[in-house]
Design a protein around this motif. Structure first.
Motif, short mmCIF file in Angstrom:
data_model
loop_
_atom_site.label_atom_id
_atom_site.label_comp_id
_atom_site.label_asym_id
_atom_site.label_seq_id
_atom_site.Cartn_x
_atom_site.Cartn_y
_atom_site.Cartn_z
N PRO A 1 23.99 39.96 68.04
CA PRO A 1 23.93 39.61 66.78
C PRO A 1 22.64 39.44 66.07
CG PRO A 1 25.40 38.19 68.15
CD PRO A 1 24.67 39.14 69.10
N SER A 2 21.64 39.11 66.95
CA SER A 2 20.37 38.92 66.40
C SER A 2 19.84 40.08 66.07
CB SER A 2 19.28 38.24 67.40
OG SER A 2 19.88 36.91 67.79
N ILE A 3 19.80 41.33 66.91
CA ILE A 3 19.39 42.67 66.35
C ILE A 3 20.38 43.24 64.89
CG2 ILE A 3 20.85 44.16 67.94
CD1 ILE A 3 17.04 44.53 66.88
N THR A 4 21.71 42.76 65.06
CA THR A 4 22.61 43.30 63.92
C THR A 4 21.90 42.63 62.73
OG1 THR A 4 24.28 43.86 65.38
CG2 THR A 4 24.79 43.20 63.22
N GLY B 1 20.57 27.07 78.18
CA GLY B 1 20.15 26.20 77.08
C GLY B 1 19.15 26.92 76.30
N LEU B 2 18.05 27.53 76.66
CA LEU B 2 17.13 28.25 75.88
C LEU B 2 17.93 29.26 75.08
CD1 LEU B 2 14.03 28.76 74.97
CD2 LEU B 2 13.96 30.42 77.28
N LEU B 3 18.81 29.89 75.67
CA LEU B 3 19.31 31.12 75.00
C LEU B 3 20.00 30.70 73.78
CD1 LEU B 3 20.38 33.19 77.91
CD2 LEU B 3 18.81 34.09 75.94
N VAL B 4 20.98 29.62 74.02
CA VAL B 4 21.63 28.82 73.05
C VAL B 4 20.68 28.42 71.83
CG1 VAL B 4 23.03 26.80 72.33
CG2 VAL B 4 23.64 27.96 74.44
N ILE B 5 19.47 27.68 72.25
CA ILE B 5 18.76 27.44 71.02
C ILE B 5 18.13 28.64 70.44
CG2 ILE B 5 16.23 26.48 70.78
CD1 ILE B 5 16.90 24.57 73.22
N MET B 6 17.93 29.56 71.12
CA MET B 6 17.33 30.81 70.50
C MET B 6 18.44 31.31 69.57
SD MET B 6 15.68 32.89 73.51
CE MET B 6 15.41 34.29 72.81
N SER B 7 19.89 31.37 69.79
CA SER B 7 20.92 31.61 69.27
C SER B 7 21.03 30.91 67.75
CB SER B 7 22.31 31.70 69.82
OG SER B 7 23.38 32.21 69.09
N VAL B 8 20.69 29.82 67.79
CA VAL B 8 20.57 28.75 66.75
C VAL B 8 19.56 28.97 65.93
CG1 VAL B 8 20.52 26.36 66.03
CG2 VAL B 8 22.19 26.86 67.95
N ILE B 9 18.53 29.34 66.47
CA ILE B 9 17.32 29.67 65.59
C ILE B 9 17.49 31.09 64.71
CG2 ILE B 9 14.82 30.44 65.67
CD1 ILE B 9 14.53 28.28 67.89
N ALA B 10 18.19 32.04 65.28
CA ALA B 10 18.38 33.41 64.83
C ALA B 10 19.27 33.22 63.78
CB ALA B 10 19.03 34.16 65.90
N ALA C 1 20.02 30.42 61.88
CA ALA C 1 19.42 29.58 60.96
C ALA C 1 18.41 30.43 60.21
CB ALA C 1 18.41 28.48 61.35
N VAL C 2 17.61 31.44 60.75
CA VAL C 2 16.68 32.30 60.26
C VAL C 2 17.48 33.32 59.32
CG1 VAL C 2 15.10 33.96 60.46
CG2 VAL C 2 14.63 31.91 61.73
N ALA C 3 18.37 33.81 59.87
CA ALA C 3 19.25 34.77 59.00
C ALA C 3 19.76 34.12 57.94
CB ALA C 3 20.29 35.54 59.78
N ILE C 4 20.48 33.02 58.08
CA ILE C 4 20.76 32.43 56.66
C ILE C 4 20.00 32.02 55.66
CG2 ILE C 4 21.95 30.04 56.08
CD1 ILE C 4 23.65 30.11 58.59
N GLU C 5 18.60 31.47 56.13
CA GLU C 5 17.61 31.12 55.14
C GLU C 5 17.03 32.59 54.51
OE1 GLU C 5 13.70 30.96 53.54
OE2 GLU C 5 14.34 32.13 55.58
N ARG C 6 17.02 33.56 55.21
CA ARG C 6 16.65 34.83 54.68
C ARG C 6 17.61 35.22 53.40
NH1 ARG C 6 11.90 35.96 53.58
NH2 ARG C 6 12.20 33.83 53.27
N ARG C 7 18.96 35.47 53.94
CA ARG C 7 20.10 35.98 53.09
C ARG C 7 20.00 35.01 51.90
NH1 ARG C 7 21.85 38.79 50.13
NH2 ARG C 7 24.16 39.36 49.98
N LEU C 8 19.79 33.53 51.94
CA LEU C 8 19.69 32.60 50.69
C LEU C 8 18.41 32.95 49.95
CD1 LEU C 8 21.03 29.39 52.54
CD2 LEU C 8 22.37 30.62 50.64
N TYR C 9 17.36 33.27 50.71
CA TYR C 9 16.33 33.57 49.83
C TYR C 9 16.57 34.82 49.09
CZ TYR C 9 11.43 34.73 48.81
OH TYR C 9 10.06 34.95 48.12
N TYR C 10 17.18 36.04 49.69
CA TYR C 10 17.14 37.15 48.88
C TYR C 10 18.23 36.88 47.71
CZ TYR C 10 15.30 39.39 52.97
OH TYR C 10 14.48 39.90 54.07
N SER C 11 19.18 36.02 47.82
CA SER C 11 20.06 35.80 46.72
C SER C 11 19.50 35.07 45.59
CB SER C 11 21.52 35.39 47.36
OG SER C 11 21.06 34.21 47.66
N ARG C 12 18.54 34.00 45.92
CA ARG C 12 18.04 33.12 44.72
C ARG C 12 16.82 33.63 44.28
NH1 ARG C 12 19.21 27.74 48.33
NH2 ARG C 12 21.34 27.71 48.13
#
Length: 144
Positions: free
Chosen positions: A116-119, A14-23, A25-36
């Protein structure tokens, strides 16, 4: 020892799944930040660097710790299997192998989170560096 099985199945994974969701979400947020956001809006290189590298440490932390959390789940699962073997005495090999295979799933999930997180982290760090270098080229400043 049954609580150990619950901890491995639901706590660790469960902790690993939560970490995956956070990773993700952060990647999407950062990518959107870079494009906007435009690097031209910044007058200072350090302010730009702070803005584009924000939250990347979260991805790095998840990527570096997910395999260890998965390994912890595997160790706990193997401990549970050995405990059960010792308590019951003789066990057939099929039951032992099922217990060990289930223990290994925690490591597999840990790797499925870390890779995927390190990628994503490497992709986003590269994008951040490109934005900083482009800003430096346009503003005639050298990297310090």
């Amino acid at each position: 020892m049954e609580s150990l099985k619950f901890i491995v199945d639901y706590g660790i994974i469960g902790l690993l799944v939560i970490m995956s969701v956070i990773a993700v979400a952060v990647a999407i947020e950062r990518r959107l930040y870079y494009s906007r956001h435009s690097a031209d809006a910044f007058t200072d290189r350090k302010a730009l660097e702070l803005a584009v590298t924000g939250k990347l440490h979260i991805l790095a932390t998840i990527a570096s710790n997910a395999p260890y959390i998965g390994l912890l789940g595997t160790v706990l699962g193997i401990m549970l299997t050995f405990y059960t073997m010792g308590r019951e005495g003789f066990m057939d090999t099929g039951k032992i192998m099922v217990g060990l295979a289930l223990a290994m799933k925690a490591t597999a999930v840990g790797l499925l989170v870390a890779i995927p997180s390190i990628t994503l982290y490497n992709f986003l760090v590269r994008k951040a560096k490109v934005l900083i270098f482009e800003w430096e080229i346009r503003n005639g400043r050298e990297r310090v």
